[in-house]
Motif scaffolding. Structure first.
Motif, short mmCIF file in Angstrom:
data_model
loop_
_atom_site.label_atom_id
_atom_site.label_comp_id
_atom_site.label_asym_id
_atom_site.label_seq_id
_atom_site.Cartn_x
_atom_site.Cartn_y
_atom_site.Cartn_z
N LEU A 244 -15.78 26.97 26.20
CA LEU A 244 -17.09 26.73 25.62
C LEU A 244 -18.00 27.95 25.75
O LEU A 244 -18.75 28.29 24.82
CB LEU A 244 -17.75 25.50 26.24
CG LEU A 244 -17.48 24.17 25.51
CD1 LEU A 244 -15.98 23.84 25.52
CD2 LEU A 244 -18.28 23.04 26.13
N LEU A 245 -17.92 28.63 26.89
CA LEU A 245 -18.77 29.80 27.09
C LEU A 245 -18.39 30.93 26.14
O LEU A 245 -19.26 31.66 25.65
CB LEU A 245 -18.66 30.29 28.54
CG LEU A 245 -19.32 29.39 29.59
CD1 LEU A 245 -19.05 29.95 30.99
CD2 LEU A 245 -20.82 29.28 29.35
N TYR A 246 -17.12 31.07 25.86
CA TYR A 246 -16.68 32.10 24.90
C TYR A 246 -17.27 31.82 23.53
O TYR A 246 -17.77 32.72 22.84
CB TYR A 246 -15.16 32.13 24.85
CG TYR A 246 -14.61 33.14 23.86
CD1 TYR A 246 -14.73 34.51 24.08
CD2 TYR A 246 -13.98 32.71 22.69
CE1 TYR A 246 -14.24 35.43 23.16
CE2 TYR A 246 -13.48 33.62 21.78
CZ TYR A 246 -13.62 34.98 22.02
OH TYR A 246 -13.13 35.88 21.11
N HIS A 247 -17.24 30.56 23.13
CA HIS A 247 -17.79 30.18 21.83
C HIS A 247 -19.30 30.40 21.80
O HIS A 247 -19.84 30.87 20.79
CB HIS A 247 -17.48 28.71 21.56
CG HIS A 247 -17.81 28.26 20.17
ND1 HIS A 247 -17.06 28.60 19.07
CD2 HIS A 247 -18.82 27.49 19.71
CE1 HIS A 247 -17.58 28.07 18.00
NE2 HIS A 247 -18.66 27.38 18.34
N ALA A 248 -19.97 30.10 22.90
CA ALA A 248 -21.42 30.32 22.96
C ALA A 248 -21.74 31.80 22.78
O ALA A 248 -22.69 32.17 22.08
CB ALA A 248 -21.96 29.81 24.29
N THR A 249 -20.94 32.66 23.39
CA THR A 249 -21.15 34.11 23.27
C THR A 249 -21.03 34.56 21.81
O THR A 249 -21.80 35.40 21.35
CB THR A 249 -20.14 34.87 24.14
OG1 THR A 249 -20.32 34.49 25.51
CG2 THR A 249 -20.33 36.38 24.02
N LEU A 250 -20.06 33.99 21.09
CA LEU A 250 -19.89 34.34 19.68
C LEU A 250 -21.12 34.00 18.86
O LEU A 250 -21.40 34.64 17.84
CB LEU A 250 -18.67 33.63 19.10
CG LEU A 250 -17.30 34.04 19.63
CD1 LEU A 250 -16.21 33.20 18.99
CD2 LEU A 250 -17.04 35.52 19.38
N HIS A 251 -21.87 33.02 19.30
CA HIS A 251 -23.09 32.62 18.61
C HIS A 251 -24.34 33.28 19.20
O HIS A 251 -25.46 32.88 18.90
CB HIS A 251 -23.23 31.09 18.63
CG HIS A 251 -22.39 30.42 17.59
ND1 HIS A 251 -22.81 30.21 16.30
CD2 HIS A 251 -21.12 29.94 17.66
CE1 HIS A 251 -21.85 29.62 15.61
NE2 HIS A 251 -20.81 29.44 16.40
#
Length: 263
Positions: free
Chosen positions: A114-121
Motif C-alpha cells: 500500500l505504501l508503494y502505491h501511495a508513493t506513486l500518487h
C-alpha cells in the motif's frame, strides 16, 4: 513506473449531473479485429453499475482504455468530467482500479504494498501510512498489515487490492472480474465491501462480471457483447427491454448465449 502527478482534489460529493464515468462513441481495434464497437455508457456518481458480458465481450479492453493502458483514438472517455486523454493526470487521480490479474507483490508485506502505491500518487510516507491503516481497518485487515501478502487467502488478497485502490481517495472504482477464483463466502464478502463504498461514501463503481448472481435489483446494468453495448439501464429496465421475466432471461435474449449463472 512513473509517479502519478498530484492534482487538487475534486469536491467530496461531485454534482450528481456529472457522471463518475462517461464513455462516448469509443471503438478499438486489434489489427483487423474490432474489440469495441462505438461503445457508449455511463456510470453515475454514487452508483453500482455492473458491466455484464461473457468472456471476450470487451470488458478488459474497455478498462484498459479508461486507465490509459491503451490509447482511445476514437470517441471520448471522461472521469468526473475530466477527459482521460486531454487531462490524464486529473482524470487518473480520481480513479481506483482492481484488475482481474493479481498485482500485489507477494514477498512484500500488506503495508509495504500500500505504501508503494501511495508513493506513486505523490502521497508522503507519514500520510500514506495513515491512509493505509485506515483503508486496511475498513477492510478488516489492519491486523495483517505486517504480514507478507503470500500468507493471505485469495479473498483477503482481493480486499487488500481494493484497499490499495482507495488509498488516494478516488471517486470512481473499476473492478475487472474481481471474484474470479473465490469461493462463495469470499465473493459475498467482497461484494458487501464494495457496495458499502457506494452507499456510505458515494463512490461510483463499475463492476465487470460474467456472473449474473452478483447483480442485485436496483443496480445499473450495461450488457456488453462482442464489443457492443446491447442494453443499459436499471436491473428492471434491462429485463423489460426484451420483455424478460428475469435478468438471466434478458441476457439470453440479448446475446443469444446460455445464461443463468456463471456465463
Amino acid at each position: 513506473m512513473t509517479a502519478v502527478p498530484t492534482t487538487p482534489p475534486l469536491d467530496a460529493s461531485p454534482p450528481a449531473r456529472v457522471p463518475a464515468l462517461a464513455v462516448s462513441g469509443v471503438t478499438h481495434r486489434f489489427g483487423d479485429r474490432k474489440a469495441l464497437d462505438d461503445v457508449t455508457l455511463r456510470v453515475p456518481a454514487g452508483s453500482f453499475t455492473a458491466l455484464l458480458g461473457p468472456n471476450g465481450a470487451g470488458k478488459t479492453t474497455l478498462f484498459s482504455l479508461v486507465t490509459r493502458l491503451y490509447d482511445n483514438r476514437s470517441g471520448s472517455i471522461e472521469v468526473l468530467g475530466r477527459d482521460v486523454r486531454l487531462q490524464a493526470a486529473a482524470a487518473l487521480s480520481q480513479l481506483g482500479v482492481v484488475f482481474q490479474a493479481r498485482t500485489l507483490d507477494l514477498e512484500l508485506s500488506v503495508l509495504q504494498n500500500l505504501l508503494y502505491h501511495a508513493t506513486l500518487h505523490g502521497i508522503g510516507f507519514a500520510k500514506g501510512r495513515q491512509r493505509a491503516m485506515e483503508v486496511l481497518a475498513r477492510a478488516g485487515l489492519a491486523d495483517r498489515a505486517r504480514d507478507k501478502v503470500r500468507t493471505l487467502s485469495g479473498g483477503q488478497m482481493r480486499r487488500v487490492e481494493i484497499a490499495r485502490a482507495l488509498i488516494h481517495r478516488p471517486r470512481l472504482l473499476l473492478l475487472d472480474e474481481p471474484t474470479v477464483g473465490l469461493d462463495i463466502a469470499s465473493r459475498a464478502a467482497l461484494l458487501e465491501q464494495v457496495r458499502s463504498l457506494v452507499s456510505d461514501d458515494g463512490i461510483g463503481v463499475l463492476w465487470a462480471t460474467h456472473i449474473i448472481e452478483e447483480i442485485m435489483p436496483g443496480d445499473r446494468v450495461v450488457v456488453l457483447h462482442r464489443g457492443k453495448v446491447r442494453a443499459e439501464g436499471t436491473f428492471d429496465e434491462v429485463s423489460a427491454m426484451v420483455e424478460a421475466s428475469s435478468l438471466s432471461a434478458a441476457f439470453l435474449a440479448l446475446v443469444g448465449e446460455q445464461a443463468g449463472g456463471a456465463i
